[in-house]
Design a protein around this motif. Structure first.
Motif, PDB file in Angstrom:
ATOM      1  N   THR A 126       0.834  -1.206   0.000  1.00  0.00           N
ATOM      2  CA  THR A 126       0.000   0.000   0.000  1.00  0.00           C
ATOM      3  C   THR A 126       0.866   1.252   0.000  1.00  0.00           C
ATOM      4  O   THR A 126       0.603   2.209  -0.738  1.00  0.00           O
ATOM      5  CB  THR A 126      -0.954   0.006   1.221  1.00  0.00           C
ATOM      6  OG1 THR A 126      -1.795  -1.150   1.146  1.00  0.00           O
ATOM      7  CG2 THR A 126      -1.806   1.258   1.266  1.00  0.00           C
ATOM      8  N   SER A 130       0.873   3.930  -2.879  1.00  0.00           N
ATOM      9  CA  SER A 130       0.527   5.314  -2.530  1.00  0.00           C
ATOM     10  C   SER A 130       1.569   6.276  -3.082  1.00  0.00           C
ATOM     11  O   SER A 130       1.234   7.331  -3.638  1.00  0.00           O
ATOM     12  CB  SER A 130       0.424   5.481  -1.009  1.00  0.00           C
ATOM     13  OG  SER A 130      -0.676   4.760  -0.507  1.00  0.00           O
ATOM     14  N   ARG A 133       1.128   6.554  -6.745  1.00  0.00           N
ATOM     15  CA  ARG A 133      -0.060   7.356  -7.073  1.00  0.00           C
ATOM     16  C   ARG A 133       0.258   8.839  -6.919  1.00  0.00           C
ATOM     17  O   ARG A 133      -0.130   9.664  -7.747  1.00  0.00           O
ATOM     18  CB  ARG A 133      -1.227   6.948  -6.182  1.00  0.00           C
ATOM     19  CG  ARG A 133      -2.517   7.642  -6.571  1.00  0.00           C
ATOM     20  CD  ARG A 133      -3.681   7.092  -5.810  1.00  0.00           C
ATOM     21  NE  ARG A 133      -4.895   7.839  -6.158  1.00  0.00           N
ATOM     22  CZ  ARG A 133      -5.967   7.824  -5.442  1.00  0.00           C
ATOM     23  NH1 ARG A 133      -6.040   7.110  -4.338  1.00  0.00           N
ATOM     24  NH2 ARG A 133      -7.016   8.524  -5.805  1.00  0.00           N
ATOM     25  N   GLN A 134       0.975   9.195  -5.846  1.00  0.00           N
ATOM     26  CA  GLN A 134       1.326  10.594  -5.613  1.00  0.00           C
ATOM     27  C   GLN A 134       2.203  11.151  -6.730  1.00  0.00           C
ATOM     28  O   GLN A 134       2.087  12.316  -7.096  1.00  0.00           O
ATOM     29  CB  GLN A 134       2.029  10.751  -4.261  1.00  0.00           C
ATOM     30  CG  GLN A 134       1.100  10.609  -3.094  1.00  0.00           C
ATOM     31  CD  GLN A 134       1.826  10.580  -1.749  1.00  0.00           C
ATOM     32  OE1 GLN A 134       3.047  10.614  -1.690  1.00  0.00           O
ATOM     33  NE2 GLN A 134       1.061  10.516  -0.666  1.00  0.00           N
ATOM     34  N   ASP A 140      -5.795   6.130 -11.048  1.00  0.00           N
ATOM     35  CA  ASP A 140      -6.626   6.624  -9.959  1.00  0.00           C
ATOM     36  C   ASP A 140      -7.382   5.454  -9.337  1.00  0.00           C
ATOM     37  O   ASP A 140      -8.530   5.177  -9.664  1.00  0.00           O
ATOM     38  CB  ASP A 140      -7.596   7.695 -10.470  1.00  0.00           C
ATOM     39  CG  ASP A 140      -8.348   8.367  -9.343  1.00  0.00           C
ATOM     40  OD1 ASP A 140      -7.860   8.324  -8.186  1.00  0.00           O
ATOM     41  OD2 ASP A 140      -9.429   8.926  -9.611  1.00  0.00           O
ATOM     42  N   VAL A 141      -6.697   4.755  -8.458  1.00  0.00           N
ATOM     43  CA  VAL A 141      -7.239   3.577  -7.798  1.00  0.00           C
ATOM     44  C   VAL A 141      -6.824   3.632  -6.326  1.00  0.00           C
ATOM     45  O   VAL A 141      -5.769   4.184  -5.995  1.00  0.00           O
ATOM     46  CB  VAL A 141      -6.736   2.277  -8.484  1.00  0.00           C
ATOM     47  CG1 VAL A 141      -5.231   2.146  -8.393  1.00  0.00           C
ATOM     48  CG2 VAL A 141      -7.418   1.040  -7.933  1.00  0.00           C
ATOM     49  N   ASP A 142      -7.652   3.101  -5.458  1.00  0.00           N
ATOM     50  CA  ASP A 142      -7.319   3.082  -4.036  1.00  0.00           C
ATOM     51  C   ASP A 142      -6.082   2.194  -3.826  1.00  0.00           C
ATOM     52  O   ASP A 142      -6.102   1.012  -4.191  1.00  0.00           O
ATOM     53  CB  ASP A 142      -8.491   2.518  -3.230  1.00  0.00           C
ATOM     54  CG  ASP A 142      -8.187   2.486  -1.753  1.00  0.00           C
ATOM     55  OD1 ASP A 142      -8.278   3.555  -1.108  1.00  0.00           O
ATOM     56  OD2 ASP A 142      -7.817   1.402  -1.249  1.00  0.00           O
ATOM     57  N   PRO A 143      -5.008   2.747  -3.263  1.00  0.00           N
ATOM     58  CA  PRO A 143      -3.781   1.973  -3.103  1.00  0.00           C
ATOM     59  C   PRO A 143      -3.931   0.708  -2.251  1.00  0.00           C
ATOM     60  O   PRO A 143      -3.346  -0.324  -2.568  1.00  0.00           O
ATOM     61  CB  PRO A 143      -2.807   2.960  -2.442  1.00  0.00           C
ATOM     62  CG  PRO A 143      -3.314   4.305  -2.851  1.00  0.00           C
ATOM     63  CD  PRO A 143      -4.810   4.152  -2.892  1.00  0.00           C
ATOM     64  N   GLU A 144      -4.737   0.783  -1.179  1.00  0.00           N
ATOM     65  CA  GLU A 144      -4.894  -0.419  -0.349  1.00  0.00           C
ATOM     66  C   GLU A 144      -5.660  -1.506  -1.100  1.00  0.00           C
ATOM     67  O   GLU A 144      -5.299  -2.692  -1.036  1.00  0.00           O
ATOM     68  CB  GLU A 144      -5.607  -0.107   0.964  1.00  0.00           C
ATOM     69  CG  GLU A 144      -5.729  -1.358   1.835  1.00  0.00           C
ATOM     70  CD  GLU A 144      -6.470  -1.146   3.139  1.00  0.00           C
ATOM     71  OE1 GLU A 144      -6.664  -2.148   3.852  1.00  0.00           O
ATOM     72  OE2 GLU A 144      -6.864  -0.004   3.453  1.00  0.00           O
ATOM     73  N   ALA A 145      -6.708  -1.120  -1.808  1.00  0.00           N
ATOM     74  CA  ALA A 145      -7.464  -2.110  -2.578  1.00  0.00           C
ATOM     75  C   ALA A 145      -6.568  -2.766  -3.627  1.00  0.00           C
ATOM     76  O   ALA A 145      -6.568  -3.992  -3.785  1.00  0.00           O
ATOM     77  CB  ALA A 145      -8.672  -1.447  -3.245  1.00  0.00           C
ATOM     78  N   ARG A 148      -4.078  -5.169  -1.949  1.00  0.00           N
ATOM     79  CA  ARG A 148      -4.681  -6.446  -1.563  1.00  0.00           C
ATOM     80  C   ARG A 148      -4.893  -7.345  -2.788  1.00  0.00           C
ATOM     81  O   ARG A 148      -4.674  -8.546  -2.730  1.00  0.00           O
ATOM     82  CB  ARG A 148      -5.993  -6.209  -0.819  1.00  0.00           C
ATOM     83  CG  ARG A 148      -5.775  -5.649   0.570  1.00  0.00           C
ATOM     84  CD  ARG A 148      -7.070  -5.437   1.343  1.00  0.00           C
ATOM     85  NE  ARG A 148      -6.801  -4.866   2.648  1.00  0.00           N
ATOM     86  CZ  ARG A 148      -6.376  -5.561   3.708  1.00  0.00           C
ATOM     87  NH1 ARG A 148      -6.182  -6.852   3.620  1.00  0.00           N
ATOM     88  NH2 ARG A 148      -6.149  -4.953   4.864  1.00  0.00           N
TER      89      ARG A 148
END
Length: 194
Positions: A126, A130, A133-134, A140-145, A148
């Motif tokens: 994650t 993250s 992504r930064q 554009d996706v949730d890093p934790e999702a 996993r």
């Protein structure tokens, strides 16, 4: 003395688990090989399963060090992520890791997502995602999702490789598919039409 006793038991058990597997490994054999008694095993690890978990965690720690080295040699963070993920599933070709982590691990300890190290793996992935992504590299996706899902894919691919009739060929197919999947997470990748 305590650390030495633990180290002897871990080394002896690791040898046994890595060569004959958990089921065939005898507590008497590896305590004798370590020059210790069953009492020492029970005192330090509770039982055979506890010793197995300690061996698996030791190997997992070594794998983590190797994977960090792989990613640190990459030209950028994205390639570091890809290289680390591919290196992870390729470790399923190594006999000791194959047997202990990817064959016997799930059979003895259950679902790998519940192992003590699982949350650390997800947290590390994650954090990496993250950062990507930064910097605009990750879609554009949730890093934790995403972490996993990637961790799950790597774990399942590694178990597939470890249990395959032809692990080498399976590893090549899995690595190719994983690269393609990861590429789909890049912000710069264009959507494919199927």
């Amino acid at each position: 003395m305590i650390a030495e006793t633990r180290a002897k038991l871990l080394a002896s058990a690791r040898q046994a688990f890595g060569t004959v597997g958990y089921s065939a490994a005898s507590m008497d054999d590896f305590t004798a090989a370590a020059g210790l008694t069953r009492g020492a095993l029970y005192h330090h690890f509770g039982d055979k399963k506890g010793l197995f978990e300690a061996v698996l965690m030791q190997i997992d720690g070594e794998m983590s060090v190797r994977l960090k080295d792989v990613s640190s040699r990459a030209p950028d963070r994205w390639q570091g992520l890809v290289d680390e993920c591919i290196a992870y599933i390729e470790m399923a070709l190594e006999p000791e890791i194959q047997r202990i982590v990817f064959r016997d691990g799930p059979a003895v300890l259950g679902d790998p997502s519940t192992w003590p190290n699982a949350s650390g793996c997800v947290a590390a992935m994650t954090s990496t995602l993250s950062g990507l992504r930064q910097e605009g590299t990750l879609a554009d996706v949730d890093p934790e999702a995403a972490a996993r899902l990637v961790n799950g894919a790597m774990g399942y691919a590694s178990q597939w490789i470890a249990n395959a009739d032809d692990p080498e060929a399976t590893s090549q197919k899995a690595a190719e598919a994983l690269r393609t999947m990861l590429e789909g997470l890049r912000a710069t990748s264009s959507p494919k039409v199927y």
